[in-house]
Design a protein around this motif. Structure first.
Motif, PDB file in Angstrom:
ATOM      1  N   ALA A   1     -15.552  30.173  -6.959  1.00 57.93           N
ATOM      2  CA  ALA A   1     -15.380  28.737  -6.787  1.00 57.93           C
ATOM      3  C   ALA A   1     -15.367  28.384  -5.294  1.00 57.93           C
ATOM      4  O   ALA A   1     -14.608  28.952  -4.514  1.00 57.93           O
ATOM      5  N   ALA A   2     -16.230  27.460  -4.914  1.00 58.64           N
ATOM      6  CA  ALA A   2     -16.341  27.061  -3.511  1.00 58.64           C
ATOM      7  C   ALA A   2     -15.041  26.446  -3.006  1.00 58.64           C
ATOM      8  O   ALA A   2     -14.662  26.640  -1.847  1.00 58.64           O
ATOM      9  N   THR A   3     -14.356  25.732  -3.863  1.00 61.17           N
ATOM     10  CA  THR A   3     -13.093  25.109  -3.458  1.00 61.17           C
ATOM     11  C   THR A   3     -12.069  26.168  -3.068  1.00 61.17           C
ATOM     12  O   THR A   3     -11.383  26.040  -2.056  1.00 61.17           O
ATOM     13  N   ARG A   4     -11.988  27.212  -3.839  1.00 63.86           N
ATOM     14  CA  ARG A   4     -11.027  28.280  -3.543  1.00 63.86           C
ATOM     15  C   ARG A   4     -11.425  29.043  -2.287  1.00 63.86           C
ATOM     16  O   ARG A   4     -10.573  29.457  -1.509  1.00 63.86           O
ATOM     17  N   LEU A   5     -12.729  29.234  -2.093  1.00 63.63           N
ATOM     18  CA  LEU A   5     -13.181  29.893  -0.863  1.00 63.63           C
ATOM     19  C   LEU A   5     -12.883  29.038   0.357  1.00 63.63           C
ATOM     20  O   LEU A   5     -12.465  29.544   1.399  1.00 63.63           O
ATOM     21  N   ARG A   6     -13.063  27.724   0.231  1.00 59.26           N
ATOM     22  CA  ARG A   6     -12.738  26.816   1.343  1.00 59.26           C
ATOM     23  C   ARG A   6     -11.247  26.871   1.659  1.00 59.26           C
ATOM     24  O   ARG A   6     -10.842  26.896   2.813  1.00 59.26           O
TER      25      ARG A   6
ATOM     26  N   LEU B   1     -18.751  34.637   4.047  1.00 58.49           N
ATOM     27  CA  LEU B   1     -19.082  33.245   3.759  1.00 58.49           C
ATOM     28  C   LEU B   1     -18.325  32.244   4.620  1.00 58.49           C
ATOM     29  O   LEU B   1     -18.622  31.054   4.572  1.00 58.49           O
ATOM     30  N   ALA B   2     -17.350  32.690   5.404  1.00 57.93           N
ATOM     31  CA  ALA B   2     -16.529  31.772   6.201  1.00 57.93           C
ATOM     32  C   ALA B   2     -17.355  30.869   7.121  1.00 57.93           C
ATOM     33  O   ALA B   2     -17.111  29.661   7.162  1.00 57.93           O
ATOM     34  N   PRO B   3     -18.347  31.367   7.862  1.00 55.13           N
ATOM     35  CA  PRO B   3     -19.128  30.458   8.709  1.00 55.13           C
ATOM     36  C   PRO B   3     -19.900  29.411   7.909  1.00 55.13           C
ATOM     37  O   PRO B   3     -20.006  28.261   8.318  1.00 55.13           O
ATOM     38  N   ARG B   4     -20.397  29.795   6.757  1.00 53.49           N
ATOM     39  CA  ARG B   4     -21.148  28.839   5.932  1.00 53.49           C
ATOM     40  C   ARG B   4     -20.210  27.841   5.268  1.00 53.49           C
ATOM     41  O   ARG B   4     -20.565  26.685   5.083  1.00 53.49           O
TER      42      ARG B   4
ATOM     43  N   SER C   1     -19.176  25.010   7.704  1.00 57.02           N
ATOM     44  CA  SER C   1     -20.212  24.041   8.053  1.00 57.02           C
ATOM     45  C   SER C   1     -20.812  23.336   6.848  1.00 57.02           C
ATOM     46  O   SER C   1     -21.609  22.418   7.004  1.00 57.02           O
ATOM     47  N   ALA C   2     -20.431  23.735   5.629  1.00 61.67           N
ATOM     48  CA  ALA C   2     -21.007  23.126   4.427  1.00 61.67           C
ATOM     49  C   ALA C   2     -20.395  21.757   4.180  1.00 61.67           C
ATOM     50  O   ALA C   2     -19.210  21.542   4.432  1.00 61.67           O
ATOM     51  N   PRO C   3     -21.196  20.831   3.675  1.00 64.96           N
ATOM     52  CA  PRO C   3     -20.642  19.517   3.330  1.00 64.96           C
ATOM     53  C   PRO C   3     -19.710  19.641   2.130  1.00 64.96           C
ATOM     54  O   PRO C   3     -19.899  20.488   1.266  1.00 64.96           O
ATOM     55  N   THR C   4     -18.701  18.802   2.087  1.00 65.11           N
ATOM     56  CA  THR C   4     -17.768  18.843   0.969  1.00 65.11           C
ATOM     57  C   THR C   4     -18.280  17.951  -0.148  1.00 65.11           C
ATOM     58  O   THR C   4     -19.044  17.020   0.066  1.00 65.11           O
ATOM     59  N   ILE C   5     -17.824  18.243  -1.356  1.00 63.71           N
ATOM     60  CA  ILE C   5     -18.171  17.437  -2.528  1.00 63.71           C
ATOM     61  C   ILE C   5     -16.917  16.706  -2.923  1.00 63.71           C
ATOM     62  O   ILE C   5     -15.924  17.327  -3.289  1.00 63.71           O
TER      63      ILE C   5
END
Length: 90
Positions: free
Chosen positions: A40-45, A73-76, A79-83
């Motif tokens: 899950a991207a949210t948990r990684l963020r 994945l931390a650098p990506r 810089s990734a846009p949030t949803i």
């Protein structure tokens, strides 16, 4: 057979890209069937934000991803846009 499995995997990836490009990103992001506790991207963020604050992202039960995945994945993630408003990282 390996060919059929590869074709199904490719079709599923293409379908997800098409749906995301057509504005279904928020709906896809919120569906528990499409994301697990590990990816899950949210948990990684959230884990990346805790790591940058000097806290252990593994102290609670929010992050289950391997440390190497989080580091890779931390650098990506940063810089990734949030949803929506799901992201915790500043």
């Amino acid at each position: 057979s390996p060919r059929v499995a590869a074709a199904i995997a490719l079709a599923s990836v293409l379908l997800r890209f098409v749906l995301a490009a057509r504005g279904w990103g928020e709906i896809l992001h919120a569906r528990p069937e499409l994301s697990s506790a590990v990816d899950a991207a949210t948990r990684l963020r959230e884990g990346d934000a805790l790591r940058r604050l000097g806290q252990s992202p593994y102290a609670g039960s929010a992050l289950h991803a391997p440390p190497l995945l989080l580091a890779a994945l931390a650098p990506r993630i940063a810089s990734a846009p949030t949803i929506g408003t799901r992201a915790v990282a500043p």
